[in-house]
Design an enzyme around this catalytic site. Sequence first.
Site, mmCIF file in Angstrom:
data_model
loop_
_atom_site.group_PDB
_atom_site.id
_atom_site.type_symbol
_atom_site.label_atom_id
_atom_site.label_comp_id
_atom_site.label_asym_id
_atom_site.label_seq_id
_atom_site.Cartn_x
_atom_site.Cartn_y
_atom_site.Cartn_z
ATOM 1 N N TYR A 59 -0.710 7.441 3.012
ATOM 2 C CA TYR A 59 -0.133 6.666 4.116
ATOM 3 C C TYR A 59 1.401 6.642 4.003
ATOM 4 O O TYR A 59 1.980 7.322 3.151
ATOM 5 C CB TYR A 59 -0.795 5.290 4.183
ATOM 6 C CG TYR A 59 -2.273 5.443 4.494
ATOM 7 C CD1 TYR A 59 -2.686 5.928 5.738
ATOM 8 C CD2 TYR A 59 -3.248 5.206 3.526
ATOM 9 C CE1 TYR A 59 -4.034 6.144 6.019
ATOM 10 C CE2 TYR A 59 -4.606 5.422 3.804
ATOM 11 C CZ TYR A 59 -4.987 5.884 5.057
ATOM 12 O OH TYR A 59 -6.309 6.109 5.331
ATOM 13 N N HIS A 74 0.857 -1.194 0.000
ATOM 14 C CA HIS A 74 0.000 0.000 0.000
ATOM 15 C C HIS A 74 0.891 1.241 0.000
ATOM 16 O O HIS A 74 1.424 1.631 1.028
ATOM 17 C CB HIS A 74 -0.889 -0.033 1.241
ATOM 18 C CG HIS A 74 -2.011 0.961 1.239
ATOM 19 N ND1 HIS A 74 -2.085 2.012 0.349
ATOM 20 C CD2 HIS A 74 -3.123 1.067 2.014
ATOM 21 C CE1 HIS A 74 -3.184 2.713 0.588
ATOM 22 N NE2 HIS A 74 -3.832 2.157 1.595
ATOM 23 N N HIS A 117 -2.801 6.853 -1.141
ATOM 24 C CA HIS A 117 -3.806 7.472 -0.255
ATOM 25 C C HIS A 117 -3.264 8.209 0.955
ATOM 26 O O HIS A 117 -3.939 8.300 1.983
ATOM 27 C CB HIS A 117 -4.824 6.411 0.207
ATOM 28 C CG HIS A 117 -5.448 5.664 -0.922
ATOM 29 N ND1 HIS A 117 -6.136 4.482 -0.776
ATOM 30 C CD2 HIS A 117 -5.478 5.913 -2.258
ATOM 31 C CE1 HIS A 117 -6.561 4.046 -1.943
ATOM 32 N NE2 HIS A 117 -6.162 4.901 -2.864
HETATM 33 C C1 LIG Z 1 -14.606 1.889 3.702
HETATM 34 C C2 LIG Z 1 -13.395 2.001 2.820
HETATM 35 C C3 LIG Z 1 -12.172 1.550 3.271
HETATM 36 C C4 LIG Z 1 -11.046 1.618 2.439
HETATM 37 N N1 LIG Z 1 -9.859 1.097 2.884
HETATM 38 C C5 LIG Z 1 -8.814 1.004 2.044
HETATM 39 C C6 LIG Z 1 -7.635 0.287 2.423
HETATM 40 O O1 LIG Z 1 -7.529 -0.296 3.514
HETATM 41 N N2 LIG Z 1 -6.625 0.239 1.526
HETATM 42 C C7 LIG Z 1 -6.705 0.855 0.298
HETATM 43 O O2 LIG Z 1 -5.745 0.799 -0.482
HETATM 44 N N3 LIG Z 1 -7.812 1.514 -0.090
HETATM 45 C C8 LIG Z 1 -8.872 1.578 0.731
HETATM 46 N N4 LIG Z 1 -10.025 2.171 0.302
HETATM 47 C C9 LIG Z 1 -10.133 2.652 -1.096
HETATM 48 C C10 LIG Z 1 -10.737 1.538 -1.976
HETATM 49 O O3 LIG Z 1 -9.809 0.477 -2.151
HETATM 50 C C11 LIG Z 1 -11.150 2.061 -3.367
HETATM 51 O O4 LIG Z 1 -10.018 2.424 -4.104
HETATM 52 C C12 LIG Z 1 -12.089 3.256 -3.257
HETATM 53 O O5 LIG Z 1 -13.202 2.946 -2.445
HETATM 54 C C13 LIG Z 1 -12.583 3.706 -4.638
HETATM 55 O O6 LIG Z 1 -13.272 2.670 -5.267
HETATM 56 P P1 LIG Z 1 -14.885 2.684 -5.339
HETATM 57 O O7 LIG Z 1 -15.283 3.956 -6.024
HETATM 58 O O8 LIG Z 1 -15.193 1.453 -6.163
HETATM 59 O O9 LIG Z 1 -15.413 2.604 -3.946
HETATM 60 C C14 LIG Z 1 -11.157 2.159 1.136
HETATM 61 C C15 LIG Z 1 -12.391 2.636 0.697
HETATM 62 C C16 LIG Z 1 -13.502 2.555 1.509
HETATM 63 C C17 LIG Z 1 -14.832 3.028 0.977
#
Ligand SMILES: Cc1cc2nc3c(=O)[nH]c(=O)nc-3n(C[C@H](O)[C@H](O)[C@H](O)COP(=O)(O)O)c2cc1C
Length: 391
Positions: A191, A186, A189
Amino acid sequence: MAETPARNGSATLFSPFRMGKFDLSHRVVLAPMTRCRALNGIPGAALAKYYTQRSTDGGFLISEGTSISATAAGFPHVPGIYTEEQVQAWKTVVDAVHAKGSVIFCQLWHVGRASHQVYQPDGMPPISSTSKPISKRWRILLPDGSYGTYPSPRALQTHEIEDVVEHYRQAALNAIRAGFDGIEIHSAHGYLLDQFLKDGINDRTDQYGGCLSNRSRFLLKVVHAVVSAIGAYRVGVRISPAIDHLDAMDSDPLKLGLHVVDQLNKLQQKISGKLSYVHVTQPRYTAYGQTESGRPGSEDAEAEFMRSLRRAYEGTFICSGGFTRELGMQVIENGDANLVSYGRLFIANPDLAMRFKLNAPLNKYVRKTFYTQDPVVGYTDYPYFGSLSRL
Ligand SMILES: Cc1cc2nc3c(=O)[nH]c(=O)nc-3n(C[C@H](O)[C@H](O)[C@H](O)COP(=O)(O)O)c2cc1C
């Protein structure tokens, strides 16, 4: 030579895909998502149920961000992969997923400064590339369910970075021991690794700060270490150069993204092997017309940004962020991605791939239960298509 993506012709979200040594039967990937249900860092029966509900024969799942060490967490009840108890507990989850035929990677996570003393051993400040805190625009979820401000982190000393690289290496080995098919680093975002990549955060003057090759040094060391430990075909890398989540801004996101991709290509050439994939989150971060994050911008410019990274990367490319069934079909058909990861739609629809295939209606997600600890509500009780009651 960069690969020129050709239109995939008749490929759709439901066409099989060979990702290195893994044969996938479709391209609807579970995006990594923190769900705060691993009580005290130990994945239990609720996680086994959640992930098996989202498993399909030949499907591909990426686990929620999983702590690589005791300093890595910044949310309540995030699972870890650094103690023996955690490894054994994950084994039960992974075995259940494998029994349903899915491939599953573990996302290795260190949040860096996106943490708080309450999550740190002995109440120490969190670590980062910098000693600047995340601005008050962002709030941290605390263990009692309230939100607080991010504290000032401690900038890692140069010699300490090798220790963190070692934590990633050990976590990767642990993940394989737990039965995971691979790991995802990862580096997105806002981190820890992204805190080194982005020039809006990284203010170091040592060999980990300044120019692009310095800022990406930490990530590349982690990639090298993990690849040497478990093999390139078991390693994916996630980046989000254009996403400003948690103040992770860069003055030139495209240049940054292309630099990282170029370095990964060079690594692949050097080892005569391929990483599993590169996974990029695009700024368009919407579903049902709601924006979660990211800068406003034109969708065409964002698609072009992703296309540039996709063209540059010599290997499997996963895109994420605001994809619907139709948008997913488009990127696959146009050759703009090999796989599409879905987040929020997959939270609410355990049978998302099947629903997409049937073009069936979707359940709506309930945002307020994303990060609660209930092992059922908002987690494993979203109904399957055709079922009358909640499961
Ligand atoms: C509740 C939640 C938790 C997330 N946790 C992570 C995570 O632990 N690691 C990560 O790389 N992205 C995380 N994301 C981002 C998602 O992997 C994804 O890229 C993001 O939701 C956009 O995709 P979507 O439009 O299909 O929801 C999280 C997103 C949501 C909604």
